[in-house]
Design a protein around this motif. Structure first.
Motif, PDB file in Angstrom:
ATOM      1  N   GLY A  46       0.781  -1.232   0.000  1.00  0.00           N
ATOM      2  CA  GLY A  46       0.000   0.000   0.000  1.00  0.00           C
ATOM      3  C   GLY A  46       0.811   1.279   0.000  1.00  0.00           C
ATOM      4  O   GLY A  46       0.246   2.370   0.000  1.00  0.00           O
ATOM      5  N   LYS A  47       2.125   1.179  -0.025  1.00  0.00           N
ATOM      6  CA  LYS A  47       2.977   2.361  -0.020  1.00  0.00           C
ATOM      7  C   LYS A  47       3.425   2.679  -1.447  1.00  0.00           C
ATOM      8  O   LYS A  47       3.528   1.783  -2.287  1.00  0.00           O
ATOM      9  N   PRO A  48       3.698   3.965  -1.741  1.00  0.00           N
ATOM     10  CA  PRO A  48       4.063   4.346  -3.111  1.00  0.00           C
ATOM     11  C   PRO A  48       5.357   3.720  -3.613  1.00  0.00           C
ATOM     12  O   PRO A  48       5.536   3.575  -4.816  1.00  0.00           O
ATOM     13  N   GLU A  49       6.259   3.329  -2.720  1.00  0.00           N
ATOM     14  CA  GLU A  49       7.518   2.720  -3.168  1.00  0.00           C
ATOM     15  C   GLU A  49       7.375   1.256  -3.559  1.00  0.00           C
ATOM     16  O   GLU A  49       8.305   0.649  -4.081  1.00  0.00           O
ATOM     17  N   ARG A  50       6.212   0.678  -3.346  1.00  0.00           N
ATOM     18  CA  ARG A  50       5.971  -0.709  -3.770  1.00  0.00           C
ATOM     19  C   ARG A  50       5.922  -0.749  -5.303  1.00  0.00           C
ATOM     20  O   ARG A  50       5.219   0.039  -5.934  1.00  0.00           O
ATOM     21  N   PRO A  51       6.682  -1.656  -5.938  1.00  0.00           N
ATOM     22  CA  PRO A  51       6.681  -1.712  -7.402  1.00  0.00           C
ATOM     23  C   PRO A  51       5.278  -1.963  -7.975  1.00  0.00           C
ATOM     24  O   PRO A  51       4.480  -2.717  -7.401  1.00  0.00           O
ATOM     25  N   ALA A  52       5.021  -1.344  -9.107  1.00  0.00           N
ATOM     26  CA  ALA A  52       3.714  -1.498  -9.763  1.00  0.00           C
ATOM     27  C   ALA A  52       3.423  -2.959 -10.073  1.00  0.00           C
ATOM     28  O   ALA A  52       2.275  -3.407  -9.963  1.00  0.00           O
ATOM     29  N   VAL A  53       4.439  -3.727 -10.458  1.00  0.00           N
ATOM     30  CA  VAL A  53       4.236  -5.137 -10.787  1.00  0.00           C
ATOM     31  C   VAL A  53       3.711  -5.898  -9.564  1.00  0.00           C
ATOM     32  O   VAL A  53       2.897  -6.795  -9.688  1.00  0.00           O
ATOM     33  N   CYS A  54       4.168  -5.517  -8.396  1.00  0.00           N
ATOM     34  CA  CYS A  54       3.696  -6.167  -7.169  1.00  0.00           C
ATOM     35  C   CYS A  54       2.253  -5.774  -6.876  1.00  0.00           C
ATOM     36  O   CYS A  54       1.429  -6.621  -6.521  1.00  0.00           O
TER      37      CYS A  54
END
Length: 84
Positions: A46-54
């Motif tokens: 749920g955080k912005p640094e999480r990769p889009a693929v994830c």
């Protein structure tokens, strides 16, 4: 299908080419993501640094099977079948 809490297979089995906090080059297949907790939960969910693929990953019986062990095997198989 909903993700099995504490499974973590999608954070271990596939390669991820996008930068991940602590893993600027992403991660190779079969390597545990540094953001995966000991409880097999994503520390950056749920955080912005999480990769889009994830964020885009969606659990599905064809990928996740009936258990975490199935998911590791199936995602690993898909990884091998789609590797360039």
């Amino acid at each position: 299908m909903k993700c099995r809490e504490g499974c973590g297979a999608c954070c271990i089995a596939p390669s991820i080419s996008s930068p991940i906090p602590g893993m600027p080059q992403g991660k190779p297949a079969g390597e545990r993501c540094l953001q995966l907790s000991v409880e097999n939960l994503c520390n950056i969910f749920g955080k912005p640094e999480r990769p889009a693929v994830c964020s885009a990953f969606a659990a599905d019986p064809d990928v996740c099977g009936n258990s975490s062990e199935d998911a590791i095997k199936l995602i690993g198989w898909w990884e091998q079948m789609t590797a360039a």
